[in-house]
Design a protein around this motif. Structure first.
Motif, PDB file in Angstrom:
ATOM      1  N   ASP A  33       0.745  -1.119   0.172  1.00 40.49           N
ATOM      2  CA  ASP A  33      -0.020  -0.006  -0.141  1.00 40.49           C
ATOM      3  C   ASP A  33       0.741   1.345   0.030  1.00 40.49           C
ATOM      4  OD1 ASP A  33      -2.601  -1.545  -0.007  1.00 40.49           O
ATOM      5  OD2 ASP A  33      -2.816  -1.243   2.012  1.00 40.49           O
ATOM      6  N   GLY A  34       2.021   1.179   0.725  1.00 38.49           N
ATOM      7  CA  GLY A  34       2.887   2.438   0.880  1.00 38.49           C
ATOM      8  C   GLY A  34       3.555   2.755  -0.367  1.00 38.49           C
ATOM      9  N   THR A  35       3.347   1.955  -1.418  1.00 34.05           N
ATOM     10  CA  THR A  35       3.959   2.459  -2.793  1.00 34.05           C
ATOM     11  C   THR A  35       3.472   3.747  -3.279  1.00 34.05           C
ATOM     12  OG1 THR A  35       4.794   0.172  -3.219  1.00 34.05           O
ATOM     13  CG2 THR A  35       4.420   1.745  -5.061  1.00 34.05           C
ATOM     14  N   ALA A  36       2.162   3.804  -3.269  1.00 30.81           N
ATOM     15  CA  ALA A  36       1.355   5.198  -3.403  1.00 30.81           C
ATOM     16  C   ALA A  36       1.926   6.299  -2.693  1.00 30.81           C
ATOM     17  CB  ALA A  36      -0.142   4.950  -3.110  1.00 30.81           C
ATOM     18  N   ALA A  37       2.216   6.257  -1.427  1.00 27.19           N
ATOM     19  CA  ALA A  37       2.742   7.389  -0.889  1.00 27.19           C
ATOM     20  C   ALA A  37       4.377   7.740  -1.396  1.00 27.19           C
ATOM     21  CB  ALA A  37       2.808   7.161   0.472  1.00 27.19           C
ATOM     22  N   ILE A  38       5.066   6.554  -1.684  1.00 24.36           N
ATOM     23  CA  ILE A  38       6.372   6.808  -2.380  1.00 24.36           C
ATOM     24  C   ILE A  38       6.039   7.590  -3.822  1.00 24.36           C
ATOM     25  CG2 ILE A  38       8.242   5.516  -3.579  1.00 24.36           C
ATOM     26  CD1 ILE A  38       7.786   3.310  -1.361  1.00 24.36           C
ATOM     27  N   ARG A  39       5.278   7.268  -4.650  1.00 23.88           N
ATOM     28  CA  ARG A  39       5.161   7.727  -5.847  1.00 23.88           C
ATOM     29  C   ARG A  39       4.443   9.266  -5.925  1.00 23.88           C
ATOM     30  NH1 ARG A  39       1.896   3.236  -8.292  1.00 23.88           N
ATOM     31  NH2 ARG A  39       3.495   1.939  -9.057  1.00 23.88           N
ATOM     32  N   ALA A  40       3.874   9.587  -4.863  1.00 24.19           N
ATOM     33  CA  ALA A  40       3.406  10.912  -4.446  1.00 24.19           C
ATOM     34  C   ALA A  40       4.358  11.619  -3.952  1.00 24.19           C
ATOM     35  CB  ALA A  40       2.330  10.768  -3.410  1.00 24.19           C
ATOM     36  N   ASP A  41       5.480  11.264  -3.478  1.00 20.97           N
ATOM     37  CA  ASP A  41       6.684  11.753  -2.814  1.00 20.97           C
ATOM     38  C   ASP A  41       7.617  12.362  -3.750  1.00 20.97           C
ATOM     39  OD1 ASP A  41       8.194  12.891  -0.526  1.00 20.97           O
ATOM     40  OD2 ASP A  41       9.515  11.451  -0.919  1.00 20.97           O
ATOM     41  N   VAL A  42       7.503  11.765  -4.880  1.00 14.63           N
ATOM     42  CA  VAL A  42       8.628  12.097  -6.320  1.00 14.63           C
ATOM     43  C   VAL A  42       8.539  13.693  -6.487  1.00 14.63           C
ATOM     44  CG1 VAL A  42       9.091  11.716  -8.467  1.00 14.63           C
ATOM     45  CG2 VAL A  42       8.434   9.750  -7.166  1.00 14.63           C
TER      46      VAL A  42
END
Lengths: 96, 96
Positions: free
Chosen positions: B69-78
């Motif tokens: 699930d945390g991958t969405a937050a990683i993408r948003a952090d770019v």
């Protein structure tokens, strides 16, 4: 630590002999340059068919290694495993 | 061993916050994905301004990690450290 990476772009008509690369070319680089480390990438997915990453203790050590007489033989050997024009990257390795 | 690399192409107008990347973004990836290893490249010379290499024990382990699930937050952090569209590569690590 410095990483010297060489990437081989995938393209229509590109050829790459992974066995020769692993068994002959990269060992020749290691014998000639004495890097701190050497790892090959064999593509699963992405824009490159293969890559190699050499590490050196410093930029100065890398530059001295690449200036070796044997580098000419390494360059001449490229035609034995690929018809691809490689892309080179030099980076400082940062540990998060 | 599988290497998942992300490359950030250098270009006119490209921005990249190396400190944020090292101190915040890549640690977030490590906490989320639990890779076997993570190393950042800070460019000295070449077509990329920066890169990161995550290693995983297998393709299946990597795919399960990236499905978190945390991958969405990683993408948003770019967007917090770069305006560059990254290039992704997945490879099998071969030791010469």
């Amino acid at each position: 630590m410095i990483r010297f990476s060489v990437f081989y772009p995938a393209a229509d008509g590109a050829t790459f002999d992974h066995d020769y690369y692993r068994d002959t070319h990269v060992p020749l680089c290691v014998e000639t340059w004495h890097p701190a480390g050497a790892e090959i990438d064999k593509a699963v997915d992405g824009p490159y068919v293969a890559a190699v990453h050499f590490t050196f203790d410093s930029l100065e050590v890398m530059q001295a290694a690449l200036a070796a007489d044997g580098t000419a033989a390494i360059r001449a050997d490229v035609a034995n495993y690929t018809n691809v024009e490689p892309v080179r990257q030099v980076s400082e390795v940062v540990v998060p």
